[in-house]
Motif scaffolding. Structure first.
Motif, PDB file in Angstrom:
ATOM      1  N   PHE A   1       0.831  -1.207   0.000  1.00 55.25           N
ATOM      2  CA  PHE A   1       0.000   0.000   0.000  1.00 55.25           C
ATOM      3  C   PHE A   1       0.862   1.253   0.000  1.00 55.25           C
ATOM      4  CE2 PHE A   1      -1.781   3.465   2.525  1.00 55.25           C
ATOM      5  CZ  PHE A   1      -2.864   3.806   1.730  1.00 55.25           C
ATOM      6  N   ASP A   2       1.871   1.285   0.856  1.00 53.35           N
ATOM      7  CA  ASP A   2       2.727   2.467   0.927  1.00 53.35           C
ATOM      8  C   ASP A   2       3.422   2.731  -0.402  1.00 53.35           C
ATOM      9  OD1 ASP A   2       2.030   3.067   3.547  1.00 53.35           O
ATOM     10  OD2 ASP A   2       3.793   2.115   4.422  1.00 53.35           O
ATOM     11  N   ARG A   3       3.900   1.679  -1.050  1.00 54.51           N
ATOM     12  CA  ARG A   3       4.573   1.867  -2.349  1.00 54.51           C
ATOM     13  C   ARG A   3       3.609   2.355  -3.416  1.00 54.51           C
ATOM     14  NH1 ARG A   3       7.445  -3.302  -1.539  1.00 54.51           N
ATOM     15  NH2 ARG A   3       5.785  -4.168  -2.791  1.00 54.51           N
TER      16      ARG A   3
ATOM     17  N   ARG B   1      -5.591  -2.951  -2.205  1.00 57.76           N
ATOM     18  CA  ARG B   1      -6.459  -3.110  -3.370  1.00 57.76           C
ATOM     19  C   ARG B   1      -7.000  -1.748  -3.818  1.00 57.76           C
ATOM     20  NH1 ARG B   1      -9.005  -7.416  -5.700  1.00 57.76           N
ATOM     21  NH2 ARG B   1      -8.155  -8.749  -4.052  1.00 57.76           N
ATOM     22  N   ALA B   2      -7.421  -0.918  -2.858  1.00 55.83           N
ATOM     23  CA  ALA B   2      -7.940   0.410  -3.188  1.00 55.83           C
ATOM     24  C   ALA B   2      -6.887   1.249  -3.899  1.00 55.83           C
ATOM     25  CB  ALA B   2      -8.420   1.112  -1.911  1.00 55.83           C
TER      26      ALA B   2
ATOM     27  N   ALA C   1     -12.415   2.231  -2.540  1.00 52.17           N
ATOM     28  CA  ALA C   1     -11.344   3.032  -3.133  1.00 52.17           C
ATOM     29  C   ALA C   1     -11.828   4.458  -3.399  1.00 52.17           C
ATOM     30  CB  ALA C   1     -10.851   2.385  -4.431  1.00 52.17           C
ATOM     31  N   ALA C   2     -13.035   4.589  -3.921  1.00 57.31           N
ATOM     32  CA  ALA C   2     -13.591   5.913  -4.204  1.00 57.31           C
ATOM     33  C   ALA C   2     -13.789   6.710  -2.911  1.00 57.31           C
ATOM     34  CB  ALA C   2     -14.911   5.782  -4.958  1.00 57.31           C
ATOM     35  N   GLN C   3     -14.173   6.025  -1.827  1.00 58.91           N
ATOM     36  CA  GLN C   3     -14.347   6.714  -0.543  1.00 58.91           C
ATOM     37  C   GLN C   3     -13.011   7.257  -0.038  1.00 58.91           C
ATOM     38  OE1 GLN C   3     -17.379   7.312   1.397  1.00 58.91           O
ATOM     39  NE2 GLN C   3     -15.817   8.735   2.083  1.00 58.91           N
TER      40      GLN C   3
ATOM     41  N   TYR D   1      -4.176  -5.456 -10.229  1.00 56.49           N
ATOM     42  CA  TYR D   1      -4.416  -6.332  -9.082  1.00 56.49           C
ATOM     43  C   TYR D   1      -5.896  -6.667  -8.907  1.00 56.49           C
ATOM     44  CZ  TYR D   1      -4.336  -7.985  -4.216  1.00 56.49           C
ATOM     45  OH  TYR D   1      -4.490  -8.726  -3.061  1.00 56.49           O
ATOM     46  N   HIS D   2      -6.753  -5.661  -8.998  1.00 55.51           N
ATOM     47  CA  HIS D   2      -8.193  -5.864  -8.817  1.00 55.51           C
ATOM     48  C   HIS D   2      -8.835  -6.256 -10.141  1.00 55.51           C
ATOM     49  CE1 HIS D   2     -12.216  -5.448  -7.232  1.00 55.51           C
ATOM     50  NE2 HIS D   2     -12.518  -4.700  -8.274  1.00 55.51           N
TER      51      HIS D   2
END
Length: 156
Positions: free
Chosen positions: A27-29, A143-144, A85-87, A153-154
């Motif tokens: 996630f951080d990357r 994933r977001a 993800a949109a949130q 990925y998704h």
């Protein structure tokens, strides 16, 4: 936008720890270029046995000042991954600097903490072990970020 995973219990060495570390590193990357991250964990333990209320107090203190409070709760909103993800993007684009995702202990979240939440998220009607919820949240954050980045990925 910094993300904080505030959770009851300490993840020891083992499969859950490996998965959380892996997904948060991913996630951080991925999120850095999107203005998401870093993600930090804040673990609390009620060593005095005060139960849900004591855990709620410890969790409330772990939430950074001014952070949006998002609780993981079975009564929360169930979102498909693209909507989650949109949130995150709406919070980021709305100028949020910090979002704290709060995960209660085995007995859940103290009602007082749950009631003051800005957002409640559920991973479905089933009750999940709180250590697995941390893994699932870390994976959904990654994933977001990949959804927002347009990565492969998704697959939906």
């Amino acid at each position: 936008m910094r993300l904080h995973l505030c959770a009851v219990g300490r993840l020891r060495a083992g499969p859950e720890r490996v998965l959380v570390d892996d997904y948060l590193q991913r996630f951080d990357r991925t999120g850095r270029a999107l203005g998401l991250g870093p993600a930090a964990e804040h673990e609390v333990e009620d060593k005095r046995g005060g139960g849900m209320e004591a855990e709620g107090d410890l969790l409330a203190r772990a939430v950074p000042q001014g952070a949006l409070l998002a609780v993981l709760d079975e009564r929360g909103r169930v979102l498909p991954s693209p909507e989650f993800a949109a949130q995150l993007a709406r919070w980021r684009d709305g100028g949020r600097h910090d979002v704290a995702f709060v995960i209660g202990g085995a007995d859940g979240l103290a009602p007082a903490l749950r009631d003051r939440a800005d957002f409640a998220l559920s991973f479905g009607a089933m009750v999940w072990p709180h250590m697995l919820v941390r893994v699932m949240l870390a994976e959904q954050l990654y994933r977001a970020a990949t959804i927002l980045a347009g990565g492969p990925y998704h697959r939906a």
